[in-house]
Structures are given as structure tokens and as C-alpha cells.
Design a protein around this motif. Structure first.
Motif, PDB file in Angstrom:
ATOM      1  N   GLU A   1     -15.393  17.451   2.881  1.00 42.08           N
ATOM      2  CA  GLU A   1     -16.098  16.780   1.786  1.00 42.08           C
ATOM      3  C   GLU A   1     -15.139  16.460   0.636  1.00 42.08           C
ATOM      4  OE1 GLU A   1     -19.497  17.654  -1.022  1.00 42.08           O
ATOM      5  OE2 GLU A   1     -20.197  18.517   0.868  1.00 42.08           O
ATOM      6  N   GLU A   2     -15.399  15.355  -0.060  1.00 47.16           N
ATOM      7  CA  GLU A   2     -14.460  14.912  -1.093  1.00 47.16           C
ATOM      8  C   GLU A   2     -15.116  14.826  -2.464  1.00 47.16           C
ATOM      9  OE1 GLU A   2     -11.495  12.187   1.535  1.00 47.16           O
ATOM     10  OE2 GLU A   2     -13.144  11.125   0.574  1.00 47.16           O
ATOM     11  N   ILE A   3     -14.340  15.140  -3.486  1.00 42.40           N
ATOM     12  CA  ILE A   3     -14.754  14.878  -4.873  1.00 42.40           C
ATOM     13  C   ILE A   3     -13.838  13.755  -5.368  1.00 42.40           C
ATOM     14  CG2 ILE A   3     -15.015  15.817  -7.200  1.00 42.40           C
ATOM     15  CD1 ILE A   3     -15.056  18.644  -5.948  1.00 42.40           C
ATOM     16  N   VAL A   4     -14.433  12.644  -5.797  1.00 42.43           N
ATOM     17  CA  VAL A   4     -13.635  11.545  -6.346  1.00 42.43           C
ATOM     18  C   VAL A   4     -13.314  11.878  -7.802  1.00 42.43           C
ATOM     19  CG1 VAL A   4     -13.620   9.094  -6.968  1.00 42.43           C
ATOM     20  CG2 VAL A   4     -14.614   9.823  -4.798  1.00 42.43           C
ATOM     21  N   THR A   5     -12.025  11.904  -8.131  1.00 40.31           N
ATOM     22  CA  THR A   5     -11.633  12.315  -9.485  1.00 40.31           C
ATOM     23  C   THR A   5     -11.115  11.173 -10.342  1.00 40.31           C
ATOM     24  OG1 THR A   5      -9.487  12.974  -8.593  1.00 40.31           O
ATOM     25  CG2 THR A   5     -11.132  14.708  -8.840  1.00 40.31           C
ATOM     26  N   GLU A   6     -10.648  10.096  -9.709  1.00 40.06           N
ATOM     27  CA  GLU A   6     -10.162   8.983 -10.538  1.00 40.06           C
ATOM     28  C   GLU A   6      -9.967   7.724  -9.706  1.00 40.06           C
ATOM     29  OE1 GLU A   6      -8.448   8.639 -14.207  1.00 40.06           O
ATOM     30  OE2 GLU A   6      -6.417   8.617 -13.400  1.00 40.06           O
ATOM     31  N   PHE A   7     -10.219   6.590 -10.365  1.00 39.57           N
ATOM     32  CA  PHE A   7      -9.828   5.295  -9.809  1.00 39.57           C
ATOM     33  C   PHE A   7      -8.670   4.769 -10.641  1.00 39.57           C
ATOM     34  CE2 PHE A   7     -14.590   5.073  -9.136  1.00 39.57           C
ATOM     35  CZ  PHE A   7     -14.513   5.426  -7.795  1.00 39.57           C
ATOM     36  N   SER A   8      -7.792   4.032 -10.015  1.00 40.23           N
ATOM     37  CA  SER A   8      -6.760   3.327 -10.763  1.00 40.23           C
ATOM     38  C   SER A   8      -6.671   1.904 -10.212  1.00 40.23           C
ATOM     39  CB  SER A   8      -5.413   4.057 -10.638  1.00 40.23           C
ATOM     40  OG  SER A   8      -4.457   3.445 -11.473  1.00 40.23           O
ATOM     41  N   HIS A   9      -7.334   0.996 -10.927  1.00 39.23           N
ATOM     42  CA  HIS A   9      -7.405  -0.397 -10.453  1.00 39.23           C
ATOM     43  C   HIS A   9      -6.080  -1.104 -10.641  1.00 39.23           C
ATOM     44  CE1 HIS A   9     -11.659   0.647 -10.791  1.00 39.23           C
ATOM     45  NE2 HIS A   9     -11.869  -0.303  -9.898  1.00 39.23           N
ATOM     46  N   LYS A  10      -5.747  -1.923  -9.671  1.00 42.86           N
ATOM     47  CA  LYS A  10      -4.512  -2.716  -9.693  1.00 42.86           C
ATOM     48  C   LYS A  10      -4.908  -4.185  -9.811  1.00 42.86           C
ATOM     49  CE  LYS A  10      -2.683   1.177  -9.163  1.00 42.86           C
ATOM     50  NZ  LYS A  10      -2.015   1.842 -10.307  1.00 42.86           N
ATOM     51  N   PHE A  11      -4.082  -4.981 -10.486  1.00 42.09           N
ATOM     52  CA  PHE A  11      -4.479  -6.349 -10.813  1.00 42.09           C
ATOM     53  C   PHE A  11      -3.513  -7.382 -10.255  1.00 42.09           C
ATOM     54  CE2 PHE A  11      -6.326  -3.506 -13.918  1.00 42.09           C
ATOM     55  CZ  PHE A  11      -7.627  -3.975 -14.037  1.00 42.09           C
TER      56      PHE A  11
ATOM     57  N   GLN B   1      -9.867  -3.724  -0.604  1.00 38.10           N
ATOM     58  CA  GLN B   1     -11.010  -4.536  -0.980  1.00 38.10           C
ATOM     59  C   GLN B   1     -11.258  -4.480  -2.494  1.00 38.10           C
ATOM     60  OE1 GLN B   1     -12.628  -6.067   1.624  1.00 38.10           O
ATOM     61  NE2 GLN B   1     -13.649  -7.266   0.023  1.00 38.10           N
ATOM     62  N   ARG B   2     -11.274  -3.269  -3.019  1.00 37.99           N
ATOM     63  CA  ARG B   2     -11.555  -3.087  -4.443  1.00 37.99           C
ATOM     64  C   ARG B   2     -10.287  -3.081  -5.284  1.00 37.99           C
ATOM     65  NH1 ARG B   2     -15.587   0.477  -2.198  1.00 37.99           N
ATOM     66  NH2 ARG B   2     -17.672  -0.184  -2.828  1.00 37.99           N
ATOM     67  N   ALA B   3      -9.141  -3.196  -4.634  1.00 34.44           N
ATOM     68  CA  ALA B   3      -7.843  -3.196  -5.331  1.00 34.44           C
ATOM     69  C   ALA B   3      -7.698  -1.986  -6.242  1.00 34.44           C
ATOM     70  CB  ALA B   3      -7.649  -4.507  -6.114  1.00 34.44           C
ATOM     71  N   ARG B   4      -7.982  -0.811  -5.648  1.00 37.23           N
ATOM     72  CA  ARG B   4      -7.822   0.381  -6.483  1.00 37.23           C
ATOM     73  C   ARG B   4      -7.368   1.586  -5.661  1.00 37.23           C
ATOM     74  NH1 ARG B   4     -14.265   1.329  -7.722  1.00 37.23           N
ATOM     75  NH2 ARG B   4     -14.762   2.531  -5.870  1.00 37.23           N
TER      76      ARG B   4
ATOM     77  N   THR C   1       0.814  -1.223   0.000  1.00 38.05           N
ATOM     78  CA  THR C   1       0.000   0.000   0.000  1.00 38.05           C
ATOM     79  C   THR C   1       0.846   1.271   0.000  1.00 38.05           C
ATOM     80  OG1 THR C   1      -1.839  -1.104   1.089  1.00 38.05           O
ATOM     81  CG2 THR C   1      -1.773   1.279   1.299  1.00 38.05           C
ATOM     82  N   ALA C   2       1.919   1.294   0.786  1.00 38.37           N
ATOM     83  CA  ALA C   2       2.726   2.522   0.892  1.00 38.37           C
ATOM     84  C   ALA C   2       3.319   2.907  -0.467  1.00 38.37           C
ATOM     85  CB  ALA C   2       3.836   2.326   1.921  1.00 38.37           C
TER      86      ALA C   2
END
Ligand code: SAH
Ligand code: TRP
Length: 331
Positions: free
Chosen positions: A285-295, A254-257, A207-208
Motif C-alpha cells: 500500500e502507498e501513501i502519496v506524499t508529493e507531486f512535482s509537476h514538470k512543464f 500523462q500528468r507530467a509529474r 524519465t530516467a
């Protein structure tokens, strides 16, 4: 539309979406008016955002770009021999910097091909194209300007010739799983016979290290993230105060992202002129701007299998940091 750009070996076409796409106003209405607030990632890539992304790739923390480049330099010859492309279509080509490693292999093998970069960031792509036709005397570049979420089934690719579709940078991971499946399904639609897909995806890891890759010490990723607010200010006649937002990147195991967010540091209101409304944003408050999924090898193989694809060759960076996959139709 077809533009002649000084050399017959560089041309560009604007791609009309195959299906109706939401406008920025639609996306802002759907994503900004109430929490949880969220924006699609394509709005990062105005000219300045594209330059910032190049700068992110040079930070010591952002290992994916170097890992992918080293895999490409090690295996480009094998990839080009195996794929033998007449046409190379690249989705989200950006500066095409790493793609040069494939052209170097084409060069060395005397296997010329025609390059079809497809990107929403027109200036970056046209600058890259001009440099490519200068540096590779045999190369023709047809730049496709547009949004690939509008579909890729209507691109002006010739019906004849072997295709290699290139999708690098872990960009597939920026889609949510359902959208990623849909995108791979559209890619399958472009593959015929022995055509191949070359796909680069980032791997689940510590994670780090993951979080550092999306929060570099120089603050370039933070600047990139906040730049989306500049885009909104310009395109939506809005008045976001960039200084009120902190960049945050967290890995959801959990979502690997990785989830990229902009966190408001204070209560404030923002005028959205194009929507003729004002929104109230509270501190924290947060605005989600991007996901980056890891596999993992298993999760990427499963995602590919859902779309009717199978791994032909899997190249892995040291300790499984990154995966470059040659993929074919499973038929
Ligand atoms: N392939 C390059 C760039 C990756 S960054 C690399 O690996 O370094 C993602 C790229 O995809 C950017 O160039 C961005 O402009 C482009 N992009 C993002 N969303 C897009 C969309 N919806 N349609 C077309 N291009 C898009
Ligand atoms: N495709 C890249 C990735 O997921 C995009 C990216 C890198 C990115 N760093 C970023 C997107 C920071 C938003 C913020 O790795």
C-alpha cells in the motif's frame, strides 16, 4: 507579532491565515484513514526536513537546484535592472541560498531593496535572515512566518514601491493544477503596475533523469520522504515504523509529474493517537506524499495565461532542462 532579533535590520512576523486552514489532524483525517492515502507536502519541512532538503540540492542527481542557480547567476543583473524592486517577496524561501545571487546583483547595481521571505520553516528562514543582514549591509529582512496556502493577500507589505515576487525551486509544481492556478491568481492580486514575478519551474524531460533526481543514490530523498512520518509520530502521537516504508518516485508522463510515495513493505497497524484511532496498512500500500509537476514552455505559458499572466522574459538552462521566467500581468 514583531520580534526584534538583535539587529533592527532583521524582524519577523507570524502571518495569520487569511482563511481557515485545515489542521494536521484535519489533513490526517482526510488523507490517512482510507486508501488512496495522501498528505499535503508542507509537513516535510520541520527543522530536520528543511536541512534534508538542502542536502538534496547538493546531490549529483538533483539537477534543478543547480540549473536554477546557474540561470540566476547568468541573468541576475538583467532581472534586477528590469524589475528594479523596492520590495522582494519570496514564497517558500527556505535557506535563501539562490536568492543571494539576486542580492549580489542589487549590490553591483547599487539598487538596494527590502527582502520579505515567507516560509513555514521558521528556524531555517530566521537563520538565513541573520546571515543575510550580516553579509549585505544595505539589506533589511522582514521574515514572514506562515503557510502560504492560507493566502497571501494579507501580508504586511507596504503599499508603496515596486515589487518583485520570487517563487523558485519548482515549488509551484508541488501544487495540483487547480491549486497552482489559484496561487498564481493570488500572486496577480499582489502585482501592480510594472511589478514582476520571477518564477522557476522544472521542465519535462527524459524519465530516467527525472526519477533519479527524486531518488538519489545516497538515499537523502528517501530519508526526506520518510521524515514526514516522524513529523506525524510527533505531532499526531502516532507510531509509524519508518523502517516499514520504502521511498518510491515515479514519473507519470500523462500528468507530467513526479509522484513521491511511501510504500509499505508489510501488513501493519498504525496508532493515530490524536485521531483516537488505529489504521491497518497492507503490504504494497502507498501513501502519496508529493507531486512535482514538470512543464513545457507551452504548458507553463497556458497556466500563467489562465491566471492573467504573461511571460516577459524566458531564461532557459542548457537543452531546456529548466526555466526561469520573468512574468507580468497581462493587461
Ligand atoms: N526556494 C528554496 C526552497 C524550496 S523547498 C529553493 O529553491 O531551494 C520549498 C520551500 O517552501 C521550503 O522552504 C518549505 O519550507 C516551503 N514551504 C512548503 N510549503 C509551504 C507552505 N504551505 N507555506 C509556506 N512555505 C512552504
Ligand atoms: N520543490 C521541490 C521539487 O519539486 C521539492 C522536492 C525536491 C521534493 N525533492 C523532493 C519534495 C523530494 C519531496 C521529495 O523539486
Amino acid at each position: 507579532m514583531r520580534l526584534s532579533l538583535g539587529t533592527r535590520r532583521l524582524s519577523s512576523s507570524e502571518i495569520t491565515p487569511a482563511r481557515a486552514l485545515p489542521t494536521l489532524v484535519d489533513d490526517a483525517r482526510a488523507g490517512l484513514l482510507a486508501p488512496p492515502r495522501q498528505l499535503p507536502p508542507k509537513y516535510f519541512y520541520d527543522d530536520y526536513g528543511s536541512q534534508l532538503f538542502e542536502a538534496i540540492c547538493a546531490t549529483p542527481e538533483y539537477y534543478p537546484s543547480r540549473a536554477e542557480a546557474s540561470l540566476l547567476s547568468r541573468h541576475a543583473t538583467q532581472i534586477i535592472e528590469r524589475a528594479a524592486p523596492d520590495h522582494m517577496l519570496e514564497l517558500g524561501s527556505g535557506s535563501s541560498r539562490k536568492t543571494r545571487l539576486l542580492f549580489d546583483a542589487c549590490d553591483a547595481l547599487a539598487m538596494p531593496c527590502i527582502y520579505w521571505p515567507f516560509d513555514v520553516s521558521a528556524q531555517m528562514m530566521l537563520d538565513a535572515g541573520a546571515a543575510l543582514v550580516t553579509d549585505y549591509s544595505w539589506l533589511s529582512v522582514h521574515a514572514l512566518i506562515g503557510d502560504y496556502t492560507g493566502g497571501i493577500g494579507n501580508l504586511p507589505l507596504p503599499a508603496q514601491g515596486r515589487r518583485l515576487i520570487v517563487f523558485l525551486g519548482g515549488t509551484l509544481g508541488n501544487f495540483e493544477p487547480d491549486q497552482a492556478r489559484a496561487m498564481l491568481g493570488e500572486i496577480v492580486g499582489l502585482l501592480r503596475g510594472d511589478d514582476l514575478l520571477l518564477l522557476g519551474v522544472d521542465r519535462v524531460k527524459d524519465t530516467a533523469r527525472l526519477e533519479a533526481a527524486y531518488d538519489d543514490a545516497q538515499g537523502i530523498t528517501a530519508e526526506f520522504n520518510r521524515n514526514v512520518l516522524t513529523v506525524l509520530n510527533r505531532e499526531l502521537d502516532a507510531d509509524f515504523d519508518l523502517a516499514a516504508y520504502r521511498h518510491r518516485a515515479v514519473f507519470d508522463e500523462q500528468r507530467a509529474r513526479i509522484e513521491m510515495r511511501l510504500v509499505s513493505e508489510r501488513d501493519h497497524s498504525v496508532r493515530l493517537g490524536a485521531l483516537d484511532t488505529t489504521i491497518e496498512i497492507t503490504a504494497g500500500e502507498e501513501i502519496v506524499t508529493e507531486f512535482s509537476h514538470k512543464f513545457t514552455p507551452a504548458s507553463i505559458e497556458a497556466l500563467l495565461a489562465d491566471a492573467g499572466l504573461i511571460v516577459d522574459t524566458h531564461f532557459e538552462a542548457d537543452q531546456g532542462d529548466y526555466s526561469l521566467l520573468l512574468v507580468r500581468r497581462d493587461s
